[in-house]
Design a protein around this motif. Structure first.
Motif, mmCIF file in Angstrom:
data_model
loop_
_atom_site.group_PDB
_atom_site.id
_atom_site.type_symbol
_atom_site.label_atom_id
_atom_site.label_comp_id
_atom_site.label_asym_id
_atom_site.label_seq_id
_atom_site.Cartn_x
_atom_site.Cartn_y
_atom_site.Cartn_z
ATOM 1 N N THR A 73 -12.988 24.868 20.074
ATOM 2 C CA THR A 73 -12.097 23.765 19.690
ATOM 3 C C THR A 73 -12.479 23.293 18.297
ATOM 4 O OG1 THR A 73 -11.934 23.079 22.003
ATOM 5 C CG2 THR A 73 -11.214 21.494 20.368
ATOM 6 N N VAL A 74 -11.464 23.023 17.503
ATOM 7 C CA VAL A 74 -11.685 22.503 16.154
ATOM 8 C C VAL A 74 -10.792 21.289 15.978
ATOM 9 C CG1 VAL A 74 -9.991 24.112 15.144
ATOM 10 C CG2 VAL A 74 -11.742 23.110 13.681
ATOM 11 N N ALA A 75 -11.326 20.266 15.338
ATOM 12 C CA ALA A 75 -10.544 19.049 15.134
ATOM 13 C C ALA A 75 -10.974 18.403 13.826
ATOM 14 C CB ALA A 75 -10.773 18.082 16.297
ATOM 15 N N VAL A 76 -9.986 18.074 13.010
ATOM 16 C CA VAL A 76 -10.244 17.373 11.743
ATOM 17 C C VAL A 76 -9.434 16.074 11.764
ATOM 18 C CG1 VAL A 76 -9.972 17.484 9.224
ATOM 19 C CG2 VAL A 76 -10.753 19.511 10.483
ATOM 20 N N HIS A 77 -10.067 14.984 11.373
ATOM 21 C CA HIS A 77 -9.419 13.674 11.350
ATOM 22 C C HIS A 77 -8.100 13.766 10.574
ATOM 23 C CE1 HIS A 77 -8.678 9.485 10.399
ATOM 24 N NE2 HIS A 77 -9.656 9.130 11.226
ATOM 25 N N PHE B 234 -7.966 13.458 6.928
ATOM 26 C CA PHE B 234 -8.763 14.417 6.155
ATOM 27 C C PHE B 234 -8.239 15.849 6.285
ATOM 28 C CE2 PHE B 234 -11.391 10.731 6.453
ATOM 29 C CZ PHE B 234 -12.220 10.742 5.340
ATOM 30 N N GLN B 235 -7.102 16.008 6.989
ATOM 31 C CA GLN B 235 -6.562 17.365 7.165
ATOM 32 C C GLN B 235 -5.981 17.886 5.861
ATOM 33 O OE1 GLN B 235 -3.898 17.361 10.564
ATOM 34 N NE2 GLN B 235 -5.526 16.662 11.938
ATOM 35 N N GLY B 236 -5.937 19.216 5.745
ATOM 36 C CA GLY B 236 -5.347 19.833 4.560
ATOM 37 C C GLY B 236 -6.236 19.775 3.328
ATOM 38 N N GLN B 237 -7.535 19.477 3.542
ATOM 39 C CA GLN B 237 -8.464 19.410 2.397
ATOM 40 C C GLN B 237 -9.524 20.503 2.462
ATOM 41 O OE1 GLN B 237 -10.162 15.450 1.913
ATOM 42 N NE2 GLN B 237 -8.303 14.490 2.663
ATOM 43 N N GLY B 238 -9.327 21.460 3.354
ATOM 44 C CA GLY B 238 -10.276 22.578 3.422
ATOM 45 C C GLY B 238 -11.431 22.375 4.387
ATOM 46 N N ILE B 239 -11.427 21.259 5.134
ATOM 47 C CA ILE B 239 -12.563 20.982 6.035
ATOM 48 C C ILE B 239 -12.547 21.934 7.234
ATOM 49 C CG2 ILE B 239 -13.639 19.257 7.540
ATOM 50 C CD1 ILE B 239 -12.598 17.116 5.547
ATOM 51 N N GLY B 240 -11.349 22.146 7.806
ATOM 52 C CA GLY B 240 -11.240 23.067 8.944
ATOM 53 C C GLY B 240 -11.741 24.452 8.556
ATOM 54 N N LYS B 241 -11.364 24.873 7.369
ATOM 55 C CA LYS B 241 -11.776 26.203 6.911
ATOM 56 C C LYS B 241 -13.302 26.278 6.753
ATOM 57 C CE LYS B 241 -10.453 29.733 3.729
ATOM 58 N NZ LYS B 241 -9.996 30.127 2.445
ATOM 59 N N MET B 242 -13.880 25.231 6.178
ATOM 60 C CA MET B 242 -15.347 25.226 6.000
ATOM 61 C C MET B 242 -16.054 25.275 7.356
ATOM 62 S SD MET B 242 -16.313 22.708 2.831
ATOM 63 C CE MET B 242 -15.675 21.208 3.500
ATOM 64 N N SER C 297 3.556 26.586 19.354
ATOM 65 C CA SER C 297 4.241 25.757 18.356
ATOM 66 C C SER C 297 3.309 25.311 17.223
ATOM 67 C CB SER C 297 4.846 24.516 19.028
ATOM 68 O OG SER C 297 3.815 23.732 19.587
ATOM 69 N N ASN C 298 2.007 25.481 17.391
ATOM 70 C CA ASN C 298 1.046 25.080 16.353
ATOM 71 C C ASN C 298 0.953 26.218 15.330
ATOM 72 O OD1 ASN C 298 -0.872 23.621 14.948
ATOM 73 N ND2 ASN C 298 -2.269 23.364 16.694
ATOM 74 N N THR C 299 2.092 26.499 14.689
ATOM 75 C CA THR C 299 2.184 27.723 13.871
ATOM 76 C C THR C 299 1.230 27.700 12.676
ATOM 77 O OG1 THR C 299 4.088 26.721 12.817
ATOM 78 C CG2 THR C 299 4.551 28.336 14.512
ATOM 79 N N ARG C 300 1.017 26.498 12.117
ATOM 80 C CA ARG C 300 0.097 26.429 10.973
ATOM 81 C C ARG C 300 -1.307 26.817 11.408
ATOM 82 N NH1 ARG C 300 0.317 20.941 7.910
ATOM 83 N NH2 ARG C 300 -0.824 22.093 6.323
ATOM 84 N N ALA C 301 -1.698 26.321 12.584
ATOM 85 C CA ALA C 301 -3.033 26.659 13.082
ATOM 86 C C ALA C 301 -3.124 28.164 13.377
ATOM 87 C CB ALA C 301 -3.359 25.837 14.324
ATOM 88 N N PHE D 148 -3.481 29.996 10.241
ATOM 89 C CA PHE D 148 -4.819 29.700 9.712
ATOM 90 C C PHE D 148 -5.863 30.601 10.396
ATOM 91 C CE2 PHE D 148 -8.375 26.342 10.282
ATOM 92 C CZ PHE D 148 -9.104 26.835 9.206
ATOM 93 N N TYR D 149 -5.797 30.706 11.718
ATOM 94 C CA TYR D 149 -6.772 31.532 12.439
ATOM 95 C C TYR D 149 -6.640 33.005 12.038
ATOM 96 C CZ TYR D 149 -6.945 27.257 15.267
ATOM 97 O OH TYR D 149 -7.054 25.952 15.675
ATOM 98 N N GLU D 150 -5.394 33.443 11.846
ATOM 99 C CA GLU D 150 -5.196 34.833 11.412
ATOM 100 C C GLU D 150 -5.811 35.049 10.033
ATOM 101 O OE1 GLU D 150 -1.308 36.282 13.949
ATOM 102 O OE2 GLU D 150 -0.973 35.284 12.027
#
Ligand SMILES: CC(C)(COP(=O)(O)OP(=O)(O)OC[C@H]1O[C@@H](n2cnc3c(N)ncnc32)[C@H](O)[C@@H]1OP(=O)(O)O)[C@@H](O)C(=O)NCCC(=O)NCCS
Length: 171
Positions: free
Chosen positions: A89-93, A96-104, A130-134, A137-139
């Motif tokens: 599971t991954v979760a970013v506030h 703070f989303q869209g700033q590269g934190i999930g990727k890091m 439906s979480n197509t962005r996620a 991102f995982y791909e």
């Protein structure tokens, strides 16, 4: 981004991780749990499992000294699956989303697996269709879509939607 520190988690982070998950769960369409389903017991469970038999990193905002991101995953605890780590599971506030934190956070986990856990051959996660962005991102991180669990999860627009099973394989 210099204000964000990625580090391993520990038990004293539990209250701040609980606050983070409540905030992330308050926005529908991401996490499976609703805000009221983010309980202290749930957070204690995944933090302890990650410490004993998994990996967990948190992102802290140095300015506010709060936890703004979390990633965790753990093993199944059975020898036949010792090469698998999952329940990721991954979760970013939301602020703070869209700033590269999930990727890091993901990169830390994959580096730990690649460098420190040679026995792990497979990292598993599940995301709603439906979480197509996620999913994209995982791909981009090297996860492959492996299966579709039909009508597995309640959709925020009514009815049910498919869950997508994904995995990263050690090259
Ligand atoms: C999915 C999530 C962890 C990504 O973390 P993030 O810090 O926002 O992501 P990054 O800034 O590192 O961006 C990486 C990619 O994540 C995706 N992303 C960004 N914001 C997102 C959002 N609000 N929801 C879903 N995906 C998002 C994008 O594809 C982005 O790639 P791009 O920069 O090419 O658009 C984060 O948005 C989140 O916590 N979402 C809500 C909870 C959730 O959906 N968890 C995953 C359940 S499977």
């Amino acid at each position: 981004m210099s204000d964000i520190l990625i580090r391993k988690s520990n038990l004293i982070d539990i209250p701040l991780i609980e606050q983070l998950y409540k905030k992330v769960a308050s926005v529908e369409g991401g996490l499976a749990r609703t805000e009221s389903e983010i309980t202290r017991e749930y957070v204690e469970h995944f933090v302890s499992k990650s410490i004993v038999n998994g990996i967990q990193f948190v992102a802290t905002d140095k300015a506010s000294n709060t936890i703004v991101g979390d990633i965790h995953c753990f093993g199944i605890g059975i020898k036949a699956f010792a090469h698998v780590i999952g329940d990721l599971t991954v979760a970013v506030h939301p602020d703070f989303q869209g700033q590269g934190i999930g990727k890091m956070l993901f990169e830390e986990v994959l580096e730990e697996v690649r460098e420190m856990r040679p026995h792990i051959l497979r990292v598993e996660l599940i995301a709603r269709e439906s979480n197509t962005r996620a999913l994209r991102f995982y791909e981009s991180l090297g996860f492959e879509q492996e299966g579709r669990l039909k009508k597995r999860i309640k959709s925020v627009v009514g009815g049910f939607e498919d869950d997508i099973a994904m995995a990263w394989h050690r090259p």
